[in-house]
Design a protein around this motif. Sequence first.
Motif, PDB file in Angstrom:
ATOM      1  N   VAL B  86       0.872  -1.015   0.162  1.00 43.29           N
ATOM      2  CA  VAL B  86       0.072   0.196   0.030  1.00 43.29           C
ATOM      3  C   VAL B  86       0.936   0.997   0.006  1.00 43.29           C
ATOM      4  N   GLY B  87       1.556   1.382   0.917  1.00 40.65           N
ATOM      5  CA  GLY B  87       2.960   2.440   0.762  1.00 40.65           C
ATOM      6  C   GLY B  87       3.216   2.503  -0.643  1.00 40.65           C
ATOM      7  N   SER B  88       3.862   1.270  -1.211  1.00 42.03           N
ATOM      8  CA  SER B  88       4.400   1.988  -2.024  1.00 42.03           C
ATOM      9  C   SER B  88       3.754   2.873  -3.489  1.00 42.03           C
ATOM     10  N   VAL B  89       3.116   1.225  -3.460  1.00 43.65           N
ATOM     11  CA  VAL B  89       1.003   1.943  -4.514  1.00 43.65           C
ATOM     12  C   VAL B  89       0.477   3.940  -4.081  1.00 43.65           C
ATOM     13  N   ALA B  90       0.711   3.708  -2.880  1.00 44.42           N
ATOM     14  CA  ALA B  90       0.625   5.445  -2.219  1.00 44.42           C
ATOM     15  C   ALA B  90       1.831   6.400  -3.458  1.00 44.42           C
ATOM     16  N   GLY B  91       2.751   5.708  -2.933  1.00 44.09           N
ATOM     17  CA  GLY B  91       3.321   6.714  -4.171  1.00 44.09           C
ATOM     18  C   GLY B  91       3.915   6.915  -5.358  1.00 44.09           C
ATOM     19  N   GLY B 254       6.250  13.698  -4.152  1.00 43.74           N
ATOM     20  CA  GLY B 254       7.800  13.526  -3.414  1.00 43.74           C
ATOM     21  C   GLY B 254       8.009  12.378  -3.425  1.00 43.74           C
ATOM     22  N   THR B 255       9.203  11.741  -3.901  1.00 43.95           N
ATOM     23  CA  THR B 255       9.335  10.438  -3.127  1.00 43.95           C
ATOM     24  C   THR B 255       9.220   9.769  -2.703  1.00 43.95           C
ATOM     25  N   SER B 256       9.238  10.421  -1.638  1.00 40.24           N
ATOM     26  CA  SER B 256       9.168   9.488  -0.439  1.00 40.24           C
ATOM     27  C   SER B 256       7.811   8.817  -0.171  1.00 40.24           C
ATOM     28  N   ILE B 257       6.167   9.805  -0.509  1.00 41.58           N
ATOM     29  CA  ILE B 257       5.299   9.711  -0.227  1.00 41.58           C
ATOM     30  C   ILE B 257       5.204   7.881   0.157  1.00 41.58           C
TER      31      ILE B 257
END
Lengths: 516, 336
Positions: B86-91, B254-257
């Motif tokens: 999920v985190g990667s997908v969000a970013g 941002g790339t860290s989202i």
Amino acid sequence: MSTNQAPLFSATAIAKNFGGVQALRGVDFDVVSGEIHALLGQNGAGKSTLVKILNGVHPAGSYTGTIQLDGQPVSFASPADARSNGVGYVPQEIEVLEQLSVAENVFAGRTGLGDGVLVHQRKLEQRAAEIFADLGIDIDPRAYVASLPSAQRHLVMIARAIVMKPRVLMLDEPTASLSGTEVDALFAVLRRLKAQGVAMIYITHRLPEVLAICDRATVLRDGQVAVRIAREDFDAETFIFSMSGQRLQRLFPEHAAPVGTPTALEVRRLSVDGHGGAVHGARDINLSVAAGEIVGLAGLLGSGRSEILHGIYGRVLSEGEIHVGGKEVSIKSPADARAAGIALLTEDRKRDGLLFNLPVGANITIGNLAPLSRRGVVRGGLERNAIVAAMRALNVKASSPRASVTHLSGGNQQKLLFARVLMRAPKVLLLDEPTKGVDAATRHEIYRLVVELADKGVSLLIVASELEELIGLCDRCLVVADGRIVDEFGRGEGGEDRVLRSVTAAQAERQAQVSA
Amino acid sequence: MNSAAEVSSPRRGTQSFRRRLIGLIAVGEVGVLAAMALLIAFFWLLEPAFLSERNIRAILNVVSFVGIIAIGQTILLVAGEFDLSVGSVAGLSAVVAAKLMTAAALPVTVGILGGIGVGALIGLLNGLIVVRLGIPAFIQTLGMLFIGQGLIQSVTGGYPVYPLPEAINTIGGTDLAFGLGWSFAFFIIAAVAADFVLRRTVLGRNIYATGGNKEVAHLVGINTNACKIGAFITVGALSAIAGMFVMADLGSGGTSIGSGWELTVIAGVVVGGVSLFGGAGTVAGGVVGILMLKVVQSGLVVIGVNSNWQQIAVGVIMVMAVGLDIVRRRYFIAGA
């Protein structure tokens, strides 16, 4: 066989009960060196309980009676304990380690096979090869077990038991997953072991095998020894008579087969694949059930009777035609079967019946919510009324529709599942062991319910292991053996003996076909 | 058969009270709410500033982002699967949307739809692979986590996407009430809707059945594969939306989202009584769980605890919550 020889392994007055149910009531059993002793009996007669006691699965102290090996009393705390005392066991289910090689499987659980903690692979393979050569088995010890067919896996398990050089070897339905030629190979192995003086206990449902290879037979019925027969007196009729016996007649509600009603379910050339192991499929099944008729599928465990129900319900893929109410229907999933008006009550409540995460009420309405909802939203009041009505109709005793299903008795759980499958008013009802694990009172409620449904015009197709129950309840019985229907008889035209005789005849015929 | 639905014993009153109490604990949300109330009181007693307007706003703002994902994760856990990507997908969705709006110069709406599309597509892919190929969700979504990280870097070249169209900054900067913006509004609406779906609809009941026992659900005619794949798609789309709200809030792609969110979200919903074993939990519970997690993190900051200890606290709370879940299953749901 020399029955005057002193027994190598004997059990005396073995009794065991499971929470009030007496599984064994004082059984005496013995086996002498170089003998193959058949242990026979219907499902529930106590065979497996006895075997589990003899090989330490039920540890010493959990039963009464004595076990002697070589005249010395022994008590086994575990199967490992029994093994180290020279009592080996080959279970019915195949329990191999698929990712390991044949040789590693044969020596699984053994220590001291190499240098220190390391296993000496080549030595292992050499020794496995020696054992296979000795037994006349042709399997590459380096092959991975995952690549072997089930018959060879069974031979690997037998080799694993033999590696321990057992003096007593118990085999639980060793031919259940074998084909004819493989059975011959197994028999050759057993004859060699016999010549080496190993005492064997051979548990089976197949009388032709007993006639072919065993020296003595003990028949259990209702937890007692019904009869013990020496080879000279072997006779299929005697076995069948002693296995079926005459038990207390249960009262079955009266039901007359409907006359002239249309065919509700017709199955033509239905074939279902087996799924490995001891479970056979079914081939070329033709059967029909009239509206309001109760038809039973009689047969032994693993004969393919449940697979027929699963095939009709779309739980497993099947080939052939299924007609409901005169129209052919294509059934590829349970959803298709339900749409055609077919319902299935599964055998195993815990595994594929109840939803333990939902309360009683939701367990009844699951899958039946369409008429209780509007635009996909469940209407609470409607659902509640439907639940209460269903619980009342089937006498499901629970503290409330919101109670957990965990704490219901087996009988109430079963009635709950009946409520679920009946909610859509099916035209065809498939019942797999409908009275398994329920109390006597519920059993009678279920019998009455079955007859009531038939009177209302529902067609029922029932699988039950208790032949007496099936014969007492059904208008017509179909006998299933090795995935085929081998006999058919109406109410009053036969009893348990007829089923056993048909099964035996079918098995003998198959064996003759294979040998020819 | 009058005793079907009622217990006719003289001690009925106390019995039904006890049953109701057990029922409440079994539900799990009440326990978390009580625990959260205690924690809030505790932090407030130590440091009254904990309940300052600013701090409450800060907590709710963070919760609105991860909370959106927690809604989807709860549905997926109830259906018997879970998603670590999920985190990667969000970013990834955020930077893709940002690129569409800037480098590709497409309208803002197209950019947003593109972002949601990326999330839904990854969800579909996860679902298909888990359901059809039988690859465990743990492996598939862990793999997708890395794939997503890599894609974020290759889409952006490692640099944040900036500046974004004015409309995006407006979405991020709007103050609807109490300093909370569109992301919080969306979070509340989505949570209420999802809770309703799980609690009251046929679809919701089918999802519980699927997560409780897939075989039983299949046998009563439920399309379990569709339930699971649908849940994966929902998580993916909601993750994308959360990612884009953060982007709007920051004013740059941002790339860290989203980095590190996957574990926060799972920890949160599990604390809220959503079972890792499938078939149990509610959206309300999951949302309260994640709120509690953020309350603890914020409270520890406010009372001046070293930041290393905050991590430890989160870890301890999650293990305790799963322990509670197991105990609850043993006593109330059981099986076997």
